[in-house]
Scaffold this motif. Structure first.
Motif, mmCIF file in Angstrom:
data_model
loop_
_atom_site.group_PDB
_atom_site.id
_atom_site.type_symbol
_atom_site.label_atom_id
_atom_site.label_comp_id
_atom_site.label_asym_id
_atom_site.label_seq_id
_atom_site.Cartn_x
_atom_site.Cartn_y
_atom_site.Cartn_z
ATOM 1 N N THR A 723 -4.016 -29.160 8.022
ATOM 2 C CA THR A 723 -4.667 -29.429 7.350
ATOM 3 C C THR A 723 -4.133 -30.918 5.737
ATOM 4 O O THR A 723 -3.291 -29.759 5.945
ATOM 5 C CB THR A 723 -5.507 -27.923 6.807
ATOM 6 O OG1 THR A 723 -6.339 -27.684 7.118
ATOM 7 C CG2 THR A 723 -6.609 -28.738 5.291
ATOM 8 N N GLU A 773 -8.792 -30.701 -0.322
ATOM 9 C CA GLU A 773 -8.473 -30.430 1.232
ATOM 10 C C GLU A 773 -9.722 -31.348 2.086
ATOM 11 O O GLU A 773 -10.238 -31.634 2.065
ATOM 12 C CB GLU A 773 -8.964 -29.057 1.671
ATOM 13 C CG GLU A 773 -8.575 -28.664 2.209
ATOM 14 C CD GLU A 773 -9.298 -26.934 2.400
ATOM 15 O OE1 GLU A 773 -8.127 -26.765 2.623
ATOM 16 O OE2 GLU A 773 -9.862 -26.678 3.135
ATOM 17 N N PRO A 775 -9.581 -30.745 6.202
ATOM 18 C CA PRO A 775 -9.049 -30.170 7.713
ATOM 19 C C PRO A 775 -8.714 -31.309 8.311
ATOM 20 O O PRO A 775 -9.234 -32.853 8.535
ATOM 21 C CB PRO A 775 -10.344 -29.691 7.553
ATOM 22 C CG PRO A 775 -10.883 -29.638 6.689
ATOM 23 C CD PRO A 775 -10.627 -30.524 6.123
#
Length: 788
Positions: A723, A773, A775
């Motif tokens: 990530t 973030e 992934p």
């Protein structure tokens, strides 16, 4: 030509690009009078010495997609969105404009000619006008296509610089440049509109590729090398309305029915005996070893004697579902056992002079007696060619082809001697040479399938056939069916290509809608299998020879020649999920067609030995087989996905979202701007520990369509496990100018590709966008809404 009695003034109002580029030139008016066509081009400071205005017309018949190019005259090549037959030019020089015109003569431009009364040029402050008399255009069509552009001929050592134009979305610059949009003028209805070269296909072409042999076959007790009776086979009537509606709902516009033409096979049918095993690759046979270009494979028919009628019914069902149908056109070679039963009068080689290796009147290349007889790999002497042997499909001029040669096929002769480079067909230096017989027969093949309702052709190994043939054949095909689509499988680095220049440009110039983009595919695969970086994709995209090829490339993550994304020991052994980021990039970067291969949407791995295909991570095209994962979606011809896992259902849903999204204006009509180059020194651009530059696993780009105002920021994490946290994408000034946004503007960014919602803010946009973030294996397509 009938004179018009009314005046139409078609005014194009352009959207200003932005304060960042306030002086962009623009077309302002196209006027159609009783007997004249008037093109006004205006721009700040236009009319300076050595500026020039050009107008290209398609008046019917043959033409060229490349405007003539010459230093100091027309400058670098301008690549047109259609095949033009006339070009008018007006240059600003001291004392007033000079005028010239050129005409396409069979295979080349005539060169500048003295101006006739049909053409006048005038200069006004900041504006130039070209007027063409419509009654001087011999046999002009009811619908006239017109492209216009301006150049600063002072630039680039008098090769000129194309001036940008927002109305027709012309991107200015040096060198050979394409024009995507043009004026389509209906002279009868007295209407005009701006269209793009893709509009005849009703939007962006999105192709679903399927092999009827495999698609509906749910046999799960198959064995390697099995017969049709043992392993089963898919049939035309099993591709029913439910299957086609599901393909349409997936977001596809076209279905490519791969391998439907009758090919060499081990299976016999009434009146069609099995082929010699020495000529076969697999029990089913290669779909590219065609034994009758006018017929379909009887394996796929419930009643083999009624196979063409069953195929026509399949075409009708596809049309009823809102899909267009593409089939293979294989011009370079045929099966060594070729014999047409549908049109025996069109057989190849019947009148060949077999005493000559090369003759423009021959359909084949004939080996000379030294070395006879023909010996095939693992089979010995091939009796039918004991005395008169033929060259293989891959140009192997030998009596003893190897297993690596296309020994089961023979090369067709288009009047080009691949051993010497001799061109014995109409071309620029010798336009009056006769049309070779092979050209005529292949035109008959195209006409046959068009008459049966086929909407397009994927042209196998198109680079191995002279581009002049394609120009001639595509003109004829589009005279029969203007919207017919042609996709060229072509590789510019193949030593077997015809010509020494960029064959991709040659094919697009000949009229192809798109050509294969092999470099981008290989660049992405190299990230997982070869130690490449996402940054290397920029080099691969640039290798698409600038804007024209980049824009008109067919992009794919799988096809029948390539390994499966979920294949063992392929794509880093990541599995089917790798298709998410890879397809997002390939489908998102360009405006050309995209391809989804059947089974890709459910993660078909092609695991295990299949027969001749072996265990090579490809779904075999040579054997009677089925696809176990796709069979779960087929579900006994219900086509409802009843046996798919939740992960497979979501993967299929993902591809549906992606295909729908890339049909939106920013991707269908917009432009591309890559952001990796500007972020290589940015440590927050997905850089992992131990890396001294950014852009290994992260790829980002912009798509922007000025007409609709739609803009996307696309950010893709290609890493299979990591990530990426606190990703910061910086925009250089050129990027903000590209999307027409001042740096101080704020923006909302809404994610449109994922199943869930995500909303980001950039305040201000000049400081970039931060993604908290990202992934692994995740693409974000963030639609940008700017707050002024």
């Amino acid at each position: 030509m009938r004179l018009l009695c009314a005046l139409l003034v078609f005014i194009v109002r352009c959207v200003a690009e932005s304060a960042a580029n306030p002086s962009m030139p623009t077309f302002t008016q196209l006027s159609l009078g009783p007997d004249t066509l008037v093109i006004d081009y205006s721009a700040p400071e236009f009319g300076a010495w050595r500026h020039a205005l050009f107008v290209a017309l398609d008046t019917g018949g043959t033409g060229s997609a490349f405007a003539p190019f010459a230093n100091g005259d027309t400058g670098s090549a301008t690549i047109l969105p259609f095949r033009a037959s006339r070009l008018y030019a007006a240059h600003m020089v001291p004392g007033g404009p000079t005028k010239s015109w050129q005409e396409w003569k069979q295979t080349r431009w005539s060169g500048p000619m003295d101006v006739k009364p049909e053409f006048t040029a005038e200069v006004f402050p900041g504006r130039m006008r070209i007027t063409v008399r419509l009654d001087a255009l011999d046999a002009a069509p009811k619908t006239l296509r017109l492209a216009a552009w301006a150049k600063d001929m002072n630039a680039n050592d008098r090769w000129g610089a194309l001036l940008p134009d927002e109305a027709l979305r012309v991107r200015g610059g040096l060198g050979d440049r394409p024009i995507d949009r043009y004026y389509e003028v209906d002279l009868a209805a007295q209407t005009a509109r701006i269209v793009s070269r893709r509009d005849r296909h009703a939007g962006r072409v999105r192709i679903y590729q399927l092999l009827p042999r495999l698609f509906s076959n749910s046999n799960e007790t198959r064995k390697p090398g099995g017969t049709l009776a043992e392993n089963g086979v898919g049939r035309f009537n099993e591709i029913d309305a439910a299957a086609l509606d599901a393909i349409k709902a997936l977001g596809c516009t076209h279905v490519w029915l791969t391998g439907v033409l009758r090919q060499a096979t081990s299976t016999s049918h009434p009146g069609l005996p099995a082929d010699d095993p020495a000529l076969l690759k697999g029990r089913a046979g290669s779909p590219y070893a065609i034994t009758d270009c006018f017929d379909v494979c009887p394996d796929y028919a419930s009643d083999p004697a009624n196979r063409l009628a069953e195929f026509r019914a399949l075409i009708a069902r596809a049309h009823g579902a809102g899909l267009r149908v593409i089939i293979d056109f294989v011009p370079n070679h045929v099966a060594r056992s070729y014999r047409s039963t549908v049109k025996p009068g069109q057989d190849f080689g019947a009148n060949d002079n077999r005493a000559e290796f090369f003759s423009p009147a021959n359909n084949f290349f004939w080996l000379q007696s030294a070395g006879a007889p023909l010996r095939l790999p693992d089979a010995g002497i091939f009796e039918p060619e004991r005395e008169h042997g033929r060259v293989t499909g891959n140009n192997a001029a030998t009596w003893e082809p190897s297993r690596n040669d296309w020994y089961e096929t023979v090369k067709l002769n288009y009047g080009f001697d691949f051993t010497t480079g001799t061109r014995a067909y109409p071309h620029g230096d010798q336009p009056d040479l006769p049309i070779p017989d092979t050209w005529l027969k292949m035109d008959a093949v195209l006409a046959h399938w068009q008459q049966l309702g086929v909407d397009g052709f994927r042209c196998d190994m198109a680079h191995m056939v002279p581009p002049e043939f394609w120009s001639w054949a595509l003109d004829r095909a589009r005279a029969r069916q203007p919207a017919v689509v042609f996709i060229g499988e072509a590789y510019d680095n193949d030593p077997m290509k015809v010509g020494t220049g960029n064959v991709m440009l040659d094919l697009l110039g000949a009229g192809f809608d798109a050509v294969y983009d092999d470099p981008s595919y290989k660049a992405l695969k190299g990230i997982y299998d070869g130690g490449s970086w996402a940054n290397d994709l920029d080099t691969a995209l640039a290798a698409a020879d600038r804007e024209f090829t980049f824009t008109n490339a067919l992009r794919y993550a799988e096809n029948h020649d390539e390994v499966r994304l979920a294949g063992r020991d392929q794509w880093g052994n990541v599995g089917a999920a790798v298709g998410r980021p890879v397809s997002a990039i390939l489908y998102g970067v360009g405006r050309g067609p995209v391809l989804l291969y059947s089974g890709q949407e459910v993660g078909e791995p092609a695991d295990g030995a299949e027969g001749f295909g072996g265990d090579d991570a490809r779904t075999t095209i040579f054997d009677y087989w089925s696809m176990p994962e796709l069979a779960k979606w087929v579900n006994g011809q219900r086509y409802d996905g009843g046996r798919l896992s939740p992960e497979q259902r979501e993967l299929r849903s993902y591809y549906a979202r992606l295909l729908a999204l890339v049909g939106q204006p920013a991707f269908r009509d917009g432009e591309f701007y890559g952001l990796n180059f500007a972020n290589r020194e940015n440590p927050a651009f997905g850089r992992l520990p131990g890396e001294n530059a950014s852009g290994h696993w992260l790829y980002a780009f912009l798509r922007s369509d000025s007409a609709s105002g739609q803009r996307f920021l696309c950010v893709v994490n290609l890493h299979p496990h990591e990530t990426l946290h606190d990703v910061h994408i910086q925009f250089p000034p050129d990027a903000l100018a590209f999307i027409g946004v001042p740096p101080a503007s704020n923006a909302k960014l809404a994610e449109r590709l994922g199943a869930g919602a995500m909303l980001l803010r950039a305040e201000p946009l000049g400081e970039g966008v931060r993604v908290p973030e990202l992934p692994p294996l995740t693409p974000l397509f963030l639609e940008m809404r700017v707050e002024r």
